[in-house]
Each structure stands twice: as structure tokens, then as C-alpha cells.
Design a protein around this motif. Structure first.
Motif, PDB file in Angstrom:
ATOM      1  N   PRO A  61       0.793   6.642   4.658  1.00  0.00           N
ATOM      2  CA  PRO A  61       1.341   5.964   5.489  1.00  0.00           C
ATOM      3  C   PRO A  61       0.876   4.613   5.699  1.00  0.00           C
ATOM      4  O   PRO A  61       1.676   3.376   5.256  1.00  0.00           O
TER       5      PRO A  61
ATOM      6  N   ARG B 182       0.826   2.272   2.190  1.00  0.00           N
ATOM      7  CA  ARG B 182       2.045   2.168   1.564  1.00  0.00           C
ATOM      8  C   ARG B 182       2.444   0.891   2.832  1.00  0.00           C
ATOM      9  O   ARG B 182       3.532   0.028   2.618  1.00  0.00           O
ATOM     10  N   GLY B 183       2.463   0.682   3.879  1.00  0.00           N
ATOM     11  CA  GLY B 183       2.340  -0.351   4.763  1.00  0.00           C
ATOM     12  C   GLY B 183       2.334  -0.921   4.366  1.00  0.00           C
ATOM     13  O   GLY B 183       2.693  -2.290   4.115  1.00  0.00           O
TER      14      GLY B 183
ATOM     15  N   GLU C 282       0.534  -2.606   1.408  1.00  0.00           N
ATOM     16  CA  GLU C 282       1.037  -2.228   0.205  1.00  0.00           C
ATOM     17  C   GLU C 282       2.782  -3.597   0.509  1.00  0.00           C
ATOM     18  O   GLU C 282       2.637  -4.596  -0.535  1.00  0.00           O
ATOM     19  N   TYR C 283       3.124  -3.148   1.307  1.00  0.00           N
ATOM     20  CA  TYR C 283       4.802  -3.810   1.457  1.00  0.00           C
ATOM     21  C   TYR C 283       4.971  -5.170   1.705  1.00  0.00           C
ATOM     22  O   TYR C 283       5.304  -5.628   1.258  1.00  0.00           O
ATOM     23  N   TRP C 284       3.475  -5.389   3.271  1.00  0.00           N
ATOM     24  CA  TRP C 284       3.885  -6.375   3.491  1.00  0.00           C
ATOM     25  C   TRP C 284       2.930  -7.276   2.557  1.00  0.00           C
ATOM     26  O   TRP C 284       3.517  -8.459   2.664  1.00  0.00           O
ATOM     27  N   VAL C 285       1.751  -6.549   1.876  1.00  0.00           N
ATOM     28  CA  VAL C 285       1.115  -7.703   1.369  1.00  0.00           C
ATOM     29  C   VAL C 285       1.916  -8.499  -0.014  1.00  0.00           C
ATOM     30  O   VAL C 285       2.348  -9.607  -0.145  1.00  0.00           O
ATOM     31  N   ARG C 286       3.293  -7.608  -0.528  1.00  0.00           N
ATOM     32  CA  ARG C 286       4.110  -8.100  -1.709  1.00  0.00           C
ATOM     33  C   ARG C 286       5.127  -8.738  -0.634  1.00  0.00           C
ATOM     34  O   ARG C 286       5.893  -9.414  -1.325  1.00  0.00           O
ATOM     35  N   ARG C 287       5.795  -8.362   0.381  1.00  0.00           N
ATOM     36  CA  ARG C 287       6.537  -9.704   0.469  1.00  0.00           C
ATOM     37  C   ARG C 287       5.999 -11.022   1.190  1.00  0.00           C
ATOM     38  O   ARG C 287       6.636 -12.075   1.233  1.00  0.00           O
TER      39      ARG C 287
ATOM     40  N   GLU D 127       3.550 -11.708  -0.818  1.00  0.00           N
ATOM     41  CA  GLU D 127       2.884 -12.587  -1.959  1.00  0.00           C
ATOM     42  C   GLU D 127       4.173 -13.466  -2.402  1.00  0.00           C
ATOM     43  O   GLU D 127       4.125 -14.320  -3.255  1.00  0.00           O
TER      44      GLU D 127
END
Lengths: 277, 277, 277, 277
Positions: free
Chosen positions: B222, B225-226, B228-233, B235
């Protein structure tokens, strides 16, 4: 307008757009600064949404809120808010009048705004109320007449902001960066106060804490840290728009000859309109 | 600063900007990590809005919160929050100090934050309060003196976060990804708790559920997963800004010769200013 | 996976990203569809934030929630939510599990969600509650074991959605577009119900109105009008990101020869990293 | 449709997209104007989300809400809202039907919306309620039959807006700019009223203030200041999307020959799909 004012006009336009970007202002509200070289004058945009204000929109006014040069465009009808405060408060060099969403409920309910966190303490220990109804009865609520402006300035007294019943707030500062900081963090303070109230109670700062926290946060360090942050946020948002607009103007060059001719017939009006703005 | 720290400085800058992007931080607040190779030091940005923090802003501090190298720029005045917690809690390797909008009402009303959903359980079963007034009376509310930092660390005790009355919160973690996850989901938990309260009642997790849900969600699955999501947002948001800025720098090259000459007269100041930033 | 599934994988990835764009999902939550050619299977992404889901992430599962092909990457731990509902409800062809901010207060306070406007009526006349505590005592609140999934499916019964205490909601539909529509408008319904409650009272739809309004709005007309709108909003947001990313990849080509050589030394790691994503 | 209508179709499409941009409309709701050259007709988009409406979507209807030209595409099912109001109110030249989030709680709770600030006063002194249940019993809540439209128009009477229980609002104006201004600021008024109520009390405008403030703010000055601001905000947002889309279409030209051949095999379907939209 002499060249030396270029920087202040640039900063004032920036302050307008920052406060729009940070949701303190929308289509309405305005920001002014006292003339840096003449305490008897102030600078304010012509009438337009603060998000759209550019240095070329900034005009010069006497403290009676008369334009120094006859204006070519519409002016804000509530200029006396600025002029009357500059008359009454020699220490004030910047004024923001706004209807920020978090402040409005206090203006409508008539509930005191109180400092509830260290950054919110920059609002001062207390924000007095002004009600146009008290002296002037039923009006449009706008502050248009000089006597209305003077009445508001009296209500403000020596405070840093005044809440206007059923209307909005007027915030003052020693300079432009300070008034922007205070406008943003007093609005934030209002939001937190409302939410704390809904949780069951507001534990406000003591008078002593309010003084110490305001003093700390109005030092150049915190104020400039906020200013740098808001300028950069605005620059980022505007860079994206400008890049897109640049591409739009550049695009016709890539058109093939027939496309160009077609544009010359049907598309020109739109292109001309964009360029003019 | 040795080359091996490049990755951690990159990640710490990223964590600053993620927490700004996810509205946990604004112009204020800060994030630190314990030095990976020296438990007696920690890394923290120089004083600037977290959204602006780049790896080059990250400096090294002793646990007394003294900069290892004499600093060229202003430092955060509340560094002792970090240093004193690293001294008191060897298990802590990352610290976030923030004033998230959803957490502030609890700090102002003095109402307990309790875990109300599985992801919020990562806040721990309880978040103690610290009130600067108890030991220090009227202050600016900022945690500046070592004794204030130590008092805060004592209030935190073995918990995962501490609520600071009329000020904000300080959140700790075993590593940077965990403290980011906990900061975001405890803020979300506060929002849900407030809204459930307004609906008429809060049915919190049992102590047993809180332990099991925290354990599950703090596993690498988890947490990553969080992350990766925040980094991508982040980026995505930054790529848009960078592309626009790139276009701005590239634009002059496309100018025709006369345009270039014009720019050399009127436009240079602006261009130079942008490049400098 | 046969070529004929390409379209459904594309649509399922789209549904994931739409629900993230519309704030129903964040780093967590998931969306599935029953396999169009095999009622004994369903399609679901590997474990990652829904905003990041691409067609290549979509995997095939049996109704026991076992992956048909041994997976190379981490899977969602709550897959049984989907499998157990597909087993119990032959009419269901799409499932969304989420923790939408407006729904959570109802899950925490245990207050009934009721249809309060015509579009919200697509939630059905009633949304039953499920509490993991009733049958399983203290758990992590996650629905991981088959018996937990079956218990949840029993609570759902013949309804269109089920509220999970201290956890979130699970929404079902006859197809993917319908479940997206219902997820978005039941979340909106929750927001309106909460705000109406704060105003002093909730005047809900009658049972007859709820049936008629749901019937009207679940026709292809309204459902496809919503779908077109959400797809276009997503496409716009993604086009901006993709254009920026495209520019980033294209940028090196514009470098002069010396700049290229410099990039080959210091800049390559970053470039490679971006390309890999 | 004659060429002279081009401008009004452009403005009506703009009004649709402005109200979507300002969160008054989402996938649903619609905006119409009375035909400038024929008081017995009105203009309204075909059925699609307002954010997507382009001039080519605008169709002409009789006041019986029948399309003048047999339509090729689906129409809004609630057209009678517009036709019946244009029949009953010769002074009305523009109509907005919406479900704005801040207005909905009043429609659900049945609490009177009252003017609470100067700009909100443009809603008029009072917004009557209409409840489909009163005359028609259980329905889908949609206003589809002519008798339903007439009933709604009667409830509106001579007012500027009517609240529809469990459904939304319908707002009217002397022209398109006025109805957009009123829709936005009555929604803002609702938000402020709700928040003031939560603070403990609503101090509304007196009847006299409401009249004077409405009169002032419905003058061309304020209305056009709002319109310029909303148009520019929309133009900025759309310029960014258009620039990104332009880049997408332009990109293939930059492909090398082998890449083009690859695209001709695998990538064409997607490209064709984008172009079609």
C-alpha cells in the motif's frame, strides 16, 4: 506616468493576479498601493476582474479618488474605500477590498472573526464590523460616496481589517506584500474558525499570543517566503497559458498556402480579436 | 555533501512537492529525513515554500538543529521540531510539520482526532495534543527554542503524530514514504471525521481494528502504491509547467532578425529575469 | 488474452481514470468488468492507483478471484469483492469499490444514504450497510477472505450499492458506463444530502419518484451523455500531459552538439528513467 | 440557419462552456436564448454536456419546444422548461436550467434562498419553490410534458429564478450575459447563506437593499466586467487544451519514415478516432 513607477505597477498587477489565483478575489474586488513618491496619491487598476489586471491598467488617483488623468475606460465605483483609508491612515500603504468565500459567512452572520492560528494572527487581535445600514439605511451596499468611505475608514480605526456586513472585507497593510499575506491568511483563518466552530468550539489565541504571532509572521522572512511562493505559483499557471497562446499565434505560419487563403476569408476576424486582447 | 546523498535529496525534495501538491503543505510547513549514513544528522530544506524545494535546497543539520555548513540563505526557524524528535525517537527517520486545512479545526477546537477508516488508521490509535501555553505561556506559537522542541517531542511520546493547539501537526515515520502516506491519510481522516460528526455521530475503529488496519496499510504494497500515485501526479503537473517554461526559453530562437533586435532593446530585462529564476 | 478483448480493456482503463479524474477514486479503489465472452471470469487491473491504469495493466480472473495467468506484478488484495459479487449476481457486469470523500461520512456515522435528487436516484431506493465487525470481529477492515467477500455480497443483496462501515462503498451495474454513472451521481447525492441535512432537513424522493427517476436516468440517453462528458474531460486533461511529455522527449533533438555530449554524461539517467515509465 | 445568427450561436455555446467552467453545470443542465429576430423561437443545444457545446450544436425551436428542422441527433428531454417560460414571460430572453451543488441543498431541504450579499441580490428578493409532486404526484422529476413546463412557469411568476424541489433551479434573464451573471452569483449566494447559517444566523439584505443592490449590479458595467472575466478564464483553459490537441495532430509529421509505417499498421485506429471527435 514616470518610468520610476514601472516596478510598482508591475507588482500591483501581480498582487491582483495572485489574490485571484489564491481565491481571495474573483470577478470583483480590488487592490491599491499608495504612490511611493507622493503620499497624496494612490495607484489602482481601471475597472476589470483582478485576474486580468496588467501594469498598463494601473491608474493614478488623488486621495479624493479622482483620476489624475481623465480616464479612457470605466473605473471601479468603490474607489473611495481606498482614498478615504489613505487619508485616515498615514501608516497604510496598501489596501485590498474583497469578498473571499471564507470571510463572507462572518459578514453575513455577524459573528466575530478571531485569530485561531499563528499565521491567522496577522489579521490583528480583532476585526471590527461596519454596517452601511447604521448610518445610511438602505443602500446598494456599495461604498461609493465619500461619506460612506469615511464612515468605513472610521470603523476600521487603527485595525488591520474591517468586515463589512452583507458585503465583504477591507484589509490594509504597511506595504503590498504584507497586505497580500494578511488577506490570504485572514481568509484561511476564517475557514479554520468556521470548521472549528462546527466541531464544537473555538479555542482562539490569547491577546498576548496574537500580538507575538503577528509580530513574528509580519517580519520580512515569513512575508517574503509567502510572496515568493505565490509569485511562483502564479508564474507557473501563467506560463502554461502563455505557451498555449504563443502556439496559437505561431500556428498560422505552418499553414499551407491554400489554408492561408481560407483563413484570410473566414478566420481573420477571430485571429485579429485574439491578437488585440 | 557526498554524492551518495543525491538520491535522498532528490526524494526529500519530491516529498516536499508532493505534500504541497496534495494540499498538506502551502507556503509553510517542512519535511525532513534522518541522514541515512549518520544517525546524528538530518536533512531539511533551506527556508522556502515546500512546492519550490529542489535537491540543491537541502541542507544537513546536527540533531541540535545547527547547520553543518554555515548557510548562505535563511533557515526555517522551527528546525528544533525535527532535531528534538530525532534525538528522542531513534525509530523515527522522517518528520513532517504541517498546517493542513482538515487538521487545523481539531487543533483549534481541541477535539480528539480518531481513526475513522482503514487508511486513516495509519495515524495510530491516538494523536496526543501539545499546547505551548502549558509550559511556556504566551508565545508566538512557533517552536523555536530547544526546550520547546523537547517539550513537543515529549508530548509526541511513542505516537505517530502530535496535534499542536492553535498551530498544526507534526507527523513522524520510519521512512520518507511512510511519513508522506501518514500525513496524507491522517489529513483525509480528519476531513471524514469532521463530516461524520456533522451527520450526527462518529463510529470510530476499535483499538483492535486500528492496529490491524495500520499494520496492513503500512506494508510496502500500500505505501508504495500511494507513493507511485503521488509521484506520477506531481510529475504530470510539473511536466506541463516545464514544457511551458522550455517553450518560453526556446521562443526567442524562432524570432526573425528584426524581432531579435527589438527584443534586445525593450524585452531583455524580462527575459533575463525569467532565466535567473 | 485474445484480441477481441482490446476494446473492453481500453474502456476499463478509461473507467479507472475517469473515476480518478472525477474524485471518486484516489490512490486506492478499483473497477472491474465481467468478461464479455465468459461469465465465469472478470477483468481487473493489477494493483496500482486507478489514475495510472492502462489497458496493459488489465488482467483476467476466475470468479474465485484467482488470476488466470500467473501474475508478474502485485494484485489488489480485495479482489474477492468483485469475484463474490459476480458469483452472487448474474445481472451484474461491472463493479466499482471506492472511498469517495462524500460517501465516507455516511459509512462512518452509519447514517442512511437516501436519493435526494433525480440523478442521485440511480443509487436505488436504498443502500444497505455492511459491517465487517458483525461477522468477523476486529479485522483490518479490508475484504480479503472469500467468506468476507460472500458476506459483503449477501449484504448487497439485490441492491445497486452497499455501504461498508468505516471503509467505503461498493457499487454495481449492468455495464461499465452505468456503474460509472451511478458511482459519480451517488457520490454527488451524498454530498447534497449532507448539506441539506446541515440546512435543517432532508426532503428525499418518494419510493415512486426514486423508481421513475432511476428508470429515466439509466436509459442510454442520459448514461451516454454522462459518459461522453467524462471521457472528453479526461481526454482534455490527458492531452495536456501527453503534449508536455512529448515535448520533453523531443527536446534533446533540438540540443546543439556540445549540449548533447554534456547530456550523455550527466543527464542520461534521468532521460532513461522518464522513457521507461 | 441564416448567417446573422452566427454571433448568437457563438455566444450561447460560450455561455454553456462558461457555466460548466464555473461549476454551475456538469454533464447535465442547459442554456437557451430567445431568437433575436423572432420572439416565437428560441435557440438551444442538442443533447450533450454543456462543456462540449459548440456553435454547430445549437438548434432552433418553436415556443412549443419543437425543433424547426427535423433533428439528426438526440434533443434535451426538458426543452419545455425553456419554451413555456418564453411563452409566459415576454421580458425573458435567456434561460438557464441547472443543478449547481450549492443550490441543491436548498431544493432538497426546502429552505428559502435569500439575498445575503450585494452580488447575490441579483437573484431577486425571493426565489419561489416549485414541487412537481404538488400537481403531478410521483414523476421522474424531469420537466418533460408541456403541462409540467407551464406549471413551472407559473411558479416562476415574475421572479428571476425558481427552485425545483429535489431537482435544481431555473434562472431567467433579460439577456444571455445577465442570466450567466445571475446563475453564478445566486449559486455563490447559496453557498454563503449555507455557511452563515452554520455559523449561527443569516443576516439577509432588507427588501430595499435587495432592490438597490440588484439594480446596481445588473447595470452593463458590473455584468460586462463579469462576462469579460469568465470569457477570459474559459479562453485560457481552452487555449491550453487546444494547444495540446494541435501538437497531437502535428506530431505525426515529425515521425521518421519507419515510424510512419509502424503507425500505419498499429496506430491508425486511434489517430482516426481522435480526428473524428
Amino acid at each position: 506616468m514616470p518610468d520610476g513607477l514601472d516596478k510598482i505597477r508591475h507588482e500591483l498587477a501581480l498582487a491582483n493576479r495572485i489574490l485571484a489565483r489564491e481565491d481571495v478575489l474573483d470577478a470583483f474586488g480590488h487592490v491599491s498601493v499608495r504612490h511611493p513618491g507622493d503620499a497624496g496619491r494612490y495607484l489602482l487598476s481601471r475597472s476589470r476582474g483582478p485576474e486580468l489586471v496588467e501594469p498598463a491598467d494601473i491608474l493614478e488617483f488623488t486621495l479624493d479618488s479622482e483620476p489624475v488623468v481623465p480616464p479612457a475606460r470605466r473605473l471601479y465605483s468603490e474607489r473611495v474605500i481606498h482614498g478615504c483609508i489613505y487619508q485616515a491612515r498615514p501608516d497604510v500603504h496598501a489596501v485590498v477590498h474583497h469578498h473571499a468565500p471564507s470571510i463572507m459567512p462572518f459578514c453575513i452572520a455577524g459573528i466575530d472573526l478571531v485569530p485561531v492560528f499563528h499565521l491567522g494572527a496577522t489579521m490583528g487581535g480583532k476585526a471590527p464590523f461596519w454596517d452601511s445600514r447604521d448610518e445610511f439605511g438602505d443602500t446598494s451596499l456599495l461604498v461609493i460616496k465619500p461619506e460612506e468611505g469615511r464612515s468605513l475608514a472610521r470603523a476600521l480605526g487603527s485595525h488591520a481589517m474591517v468586515l463589512m456586513r452583507r458585503h465583504g472585507a477591507t484589509v490594509v497593510g504597511a506595504n503590498l506584500h504584507e497586505v497580500v499575506f494578511r488577506s490570504i491568511y485572514s481568509a484561511r483563518n476564517a475557514e479554520f474558525q468556521q470548521r472549528a466552530y462546527a466541531l464544537g468550539g473555538v479555542g482562539a489565541l490569547t491577546a498576548g499570543e496574537a500580538v507575538l504571532a503577528a509580530k513574528h509572521n509580519l517580519q520580512p522572512g515569513p512575508v517574503e517566503r509567502g510572496w515568493e511562493y505565490w509569485v511562483r505559483r502564479l508564474e507557473k499557471a501563467e506560463a502554461i497559458v502563455h505557451a498555449a497562446m504563443r502556439g496559437k499565434r505561431a500556428a498560422p505560419r505552418r499553414q499551407t498556402a491554400p489554408a492561408k487563403r481560407k483563413a484570410a476569408r473566414g478566420g481573420t476576424k477571430r485571429n485579429r480579436r485574439r491578437t488585440r486582447r
